[in-house]
Design a protein around this motif. Structure first.
Motif, mmCIF file in Angstrom:
data_model
loop_
_atom_site.group_PDB
_atom_site.id
_atom_site.type_symbol
_atom_site.label_atom_id
_atom_site.label_comp_id
_atom_site.label_asym_id
_atom_site.label_seq_id
_atom_site.Cartn_x
_atom_site.Cartn_y
_atom_site.Cartn_z
ATOM 1 N N GLN A 70 0.801 -1.216 0.000
ATOM 2 C CA GLN A 70 0.000 0.000 0.000
ATOM 3 C C GLN A 70 0.840 1.275 0.000
ATOM 4 O OE1 GLN A 70 -2.635 -0.239 3.360
ATOM 5 N NE2 GLN A 70 -3.863 -1.866 2.468
ATOM 6 N N GLU A 71 0.433 2.210 -0.828
ATOM 7 C CA GLU A 71 1.059 3.528 -0.837
ATOM 8 C C GLU A 71 0.909 4.167 0.543
ATOM 9 O OE1 GLU A 71 0.699 7.823 -3.195
ATOM 10 O OE2 GLU A 71 -0.417 6.069 -3.875
ATOM 11 N N GLY A 72 2.008 4.730 1.027
ATOM 12 C CA GLY A 72 1.982 5.373 2.337
ATOM 13 C C GLY A 72 2.451 4.478 3.459
ATOM 14 N N ARG A 73 2.420 3.147 3.250
ATOM 15 C CA ARG A 73 2.955 2.240 4.273
ATOM 16 C C ARG A 73 4.475 2.377 4.273
ATOM 17 N NH1 ARG A 73 1.320 -3.990 4.014
ATOM 18 N NH2 ARG A 73 -0.710 -3.054 4.459
ATOM 19 N N PRO A 74 5.094 2.510 5.433
ATOM 20 C CA PRO A 74 6.555 2.709 5.463
ATOM 21 C C PRO A 74 7.307 1.573 4.783
ATOM 22 C CG PRO A 74 5.588 3.124 7.617
ATOM 23 C CD PRO A 74 4.499 2.523 6.777
ATOM 24 N N LEU A 75 8.367 1.921 4.062
ATOM 25 C CA LEU A 75 9.275 0.891 3.580
ATOM 26 C C LEU A 75 9.976 0.288 4.792
ATOM 27 C CD1 LEU A 75 10.965 2.422 0.410
ATOM 28 C CD2 LEU A 75 9.046 0.837 0.532
ATOM 29 N N SER A 76 10.145 -1.020 4.783
ATOM 30 C CA SER A 76 10.677 -1.711 5.956
ATOM 31 C C SER A 76 12.006 -2.377 5.618
ATOM 32 C CB SER A 76 9.674 -2.749 6.463
ATOM 33 O OG SER A 76 10.117 -3.326 7.668
ATOM 34 N N PHE A 77 13.023 -2.053 6.409
ATOM 35 C CA PHE A 77 14.373 -2.566 6.181
ATOM 36 C C PHE A 77 14.767 -3.526 7.297
ATOM 37 C CE2 PHE A 77 13.934 1.285 3.828
ATOM 38 C CZ PHE A 77 14.671 1.096 2.676
ATOM 39 N N GLU A 78 15.597 -4.511 6.949
ATOM 40 C CA GLU A 78 16.054 -5.518 7.908
ATOM 41 C C GLU A 78 17.583 -5.561 7.854
ATOM 42 O OE1 GLU A 78 14.596 -9.929 9.175
ATOM 43 O OE2 GLU A 78 15.329 -9.711 7.136
ATOM 44 N N LEU A 79 18.210 -4.751 8.685
ATOM 45 C CA LEU A 79 19.648 -4.523 8.606
ATOM 46 C C LEU A 79 20.371 -5.035 9.842
ATOM 47 C CD1 LEU A 79 19.487 -0.817 7.346
ATOM 48 C CD2 LEU A 79 19.293 -2.926 5.995
ATOM 49 N N LYS A 99 17.296 7.163 0.744
ATOM 50 C CA LYS A 99 17.511 7.253 -0.705
ATOM 51 C C LYS A 99 16.589 6.298 -1.452
ATOM 52 C CE LYS A 99 21.121 6.972 -4.244
ATOM 53 N NZ LYS A 99 22.583 6.739 -4.490
ATOM 54 N N VAL A 100 16.417 5.076 -0.911
ATOM 55 C CA VAL A 100 15.501 4.118 -1.537
ATOM 56 C C VAL A 100 14.072 4.648 -1.485
ATOM 57 C CG1 VAL A 100 14.552 1.777 -1.434
ATOM 58 C CG2 VAL A 100 16.983 2.152 -1.000
ATOM 59 N N ALA A 101 13.665 5.182 -0.332
ATOM 60 C CA ALA A 101 12.314 5.731 -0.201
ATOM 61 C C ALA A 101 12.091 6.886 -1.174
ATOM 62 C CB ALA A 101 12.080 6.194 1.228
ATOM 63 N N GLU A 102 13.101 7.706 -1.378
ATOM 64 C CA GLU A 102 12.978 8.828 -2.305
ATOM 65 C C GLU A 102 12.883 8.347 -3.747
ATOM 66 O OE1 GLU A 102 16.420 11.054 -1.219
ATOM 67 O OE2 GLU A 102 15.361 12.219 0.334
ATOM 68 N N MET A 103 13.468 7.195 -4.065
ATOM 69 C CA MET A 103 13.357 6.624 -5.409
ATOM 70 C C MET A 103 11.914 6.269 -5.720
ATOM 71 S SD MET A 103 16.714 4.155 -5.231
ATOM 72 C CE MET A 103 16.347 3.219 -6.712
ATOM 73 N N ASP A 104 11.175 5.894 -4.675
ATOM 74 C CA ASP A 104 9.770 5.566 -4.866
ATOM 75 C C ASP A 104 8.918 6.836 -4.915
ATOM 76 O OD1 ASP A 104 6.988 4.947 -4.186
ATOM 77 O OD2 ASP A 104 7.672 2.901 -3.851
ATOM 78 N N GLY A 105 9.168 7.735 -3.972
ATOM 79 C CA GLY A 105 8.449 9.003 -3.973
ATOM 80 C C GLY A 105 7.127 8.994 -3.261
ATOM 81 N N ARG A 106 6.675 7.816 -2.776
ATOM 82 C CA ARG A 106 5.380 7.738 -2.118
ATOM 83 C C ARG A 106 5.486 7.657 -0.608
ATOM 84 N NH1 ARG A 106 2.554 2.630 -4.093
ATOM 85 N NH2 ARG A 106 4.597 1.777 -3.593
#
Length: 292
Positions: free
Chosen positions: A240-249, A284-291
């Protein structure tokens, strides 16, 4: 900008509180709860109350929970009492996600065929897959009751064959896919094209990088994951648009990790530096998506 990070950036056991504070201070807004994912740990009411207090104190919101992969309580065990206890363990995390007002999914491991699976092991994996289906049948009423979705994770060299079978048997409302970009980039690195075929069931993310050699859990742009293609798949998926991108680092395979020479510690881990660098890479990854 809303970005989620896993809690086990250093360790998955013990108190998560120091890491929650550090994650918040680095600018992350949401959590992928990953503590105790590799144990049979049951969260009790007092622990959930404390976690809720920490979330409030550090202004963090719960997105997803990584359910236990099972040790002796395994939801796809062919030993029936172990399977039933595994279902109880999954239910513990279902209730946890609901009580802590998580807005994402319960991410789970499941049996899978890999490109390295030998003919001798196919029947054994199939039996585990059948056990998984029994567990899913038992869990469906509870998922409806709590309004929780399970998202099954792709594993290293996963062919997506068994993932596809369960997606075709259970409703999207209660069952989806967690895409792990690190797992998808290991070995033959066919995860992205396989995920693209099932992007209409994408419900959770484990975003991280590696050089195809192993599950390194590095921040973006350390390795060879095709982040442009990854972002395009997410943009056109059911995520879904607006759901935070989730990273596993994890800090372990970065320049910020502690360094030893023999038994001697010659450099302490720089958690603050790791999180500051990781946040900029994730942003940077989130900005590539823009949403996001």
């Amino acid at each position: 900008m809303n970005i989620a990070l896993n809690t086990d950036i250093v360790t998955s056991q013990g108190s998560p509180e120091p890491y929650l504070r550090a994650i918040s201070e680095a600018g992350f807004t949401h959590l992928h709860w990953c503590h105790q994912w590799c144990t049979d740990f049951f969260y009790g009411k007092h622990e959930l109350k404390q976690i809720a207090a920490w979330l409030k104190e550090y202004n963090l919101k719960l997105l997803d929970i990584h359910g236990s992969s099972g040790v002796e309580k395994n939801w796809f065990s062919v030993v029936e009492y172990e399977r039933k206890e595994g279902v109880e363990l999954v239910l513990n995390r279902v209730r946890m996600l609901s009580e802590l007002e998580g807005t994402g999914a319960l991410m789970m491991h499941a049996p899978f065929f890999s490109s390295l699976t030998t003919p001798e092991t196919v029947a054994e994996i199939r039996k585990c897959h059948e056990a998984l289906r029994r567990s899913l049948d038992e869990l469906m009423p509870h998922l409806e009751k709590y309004g929780v979705r399970i998202a099954i994770e792709n594993l290293p060299n996963d062919t997506f064959e068994l993932l596809g079978e369960v997606m075709g048997s259970y409703p999207e409302k209660y069952l989806g896919i967690t895409y792990d970009s690190g797992h998808g980039n290991i070995g033959e690195a066919q995860g992205l094209p396989r995920m693209e075929k099932w992007k209409h069931r994408l419900q959770a993310l484990h975003l991280h990088d590696n050089d195809t050699s192993g599950d390194l859990h590095q921040p973006p742009f350390y390795g060879t994951v095709d982040w442009n293609r990854m972002v395009e798949i997410i943009k056109t998926s059911s995520y879904q648009e607006g759901r935070p991108l989730s990273f596993e680092l994890a800090i372990g395979h970065t320049p910020f990790a502690a360094k030893r020479e023999g038994d001697k510690l010659v450099k302490e881990a720089d958690l603050k530096g790791f999180l500051a660098d990781a946040y900029q890479r994730c942003r940077k990854v989130a900005e590539m998506d823009g949403r996001f």
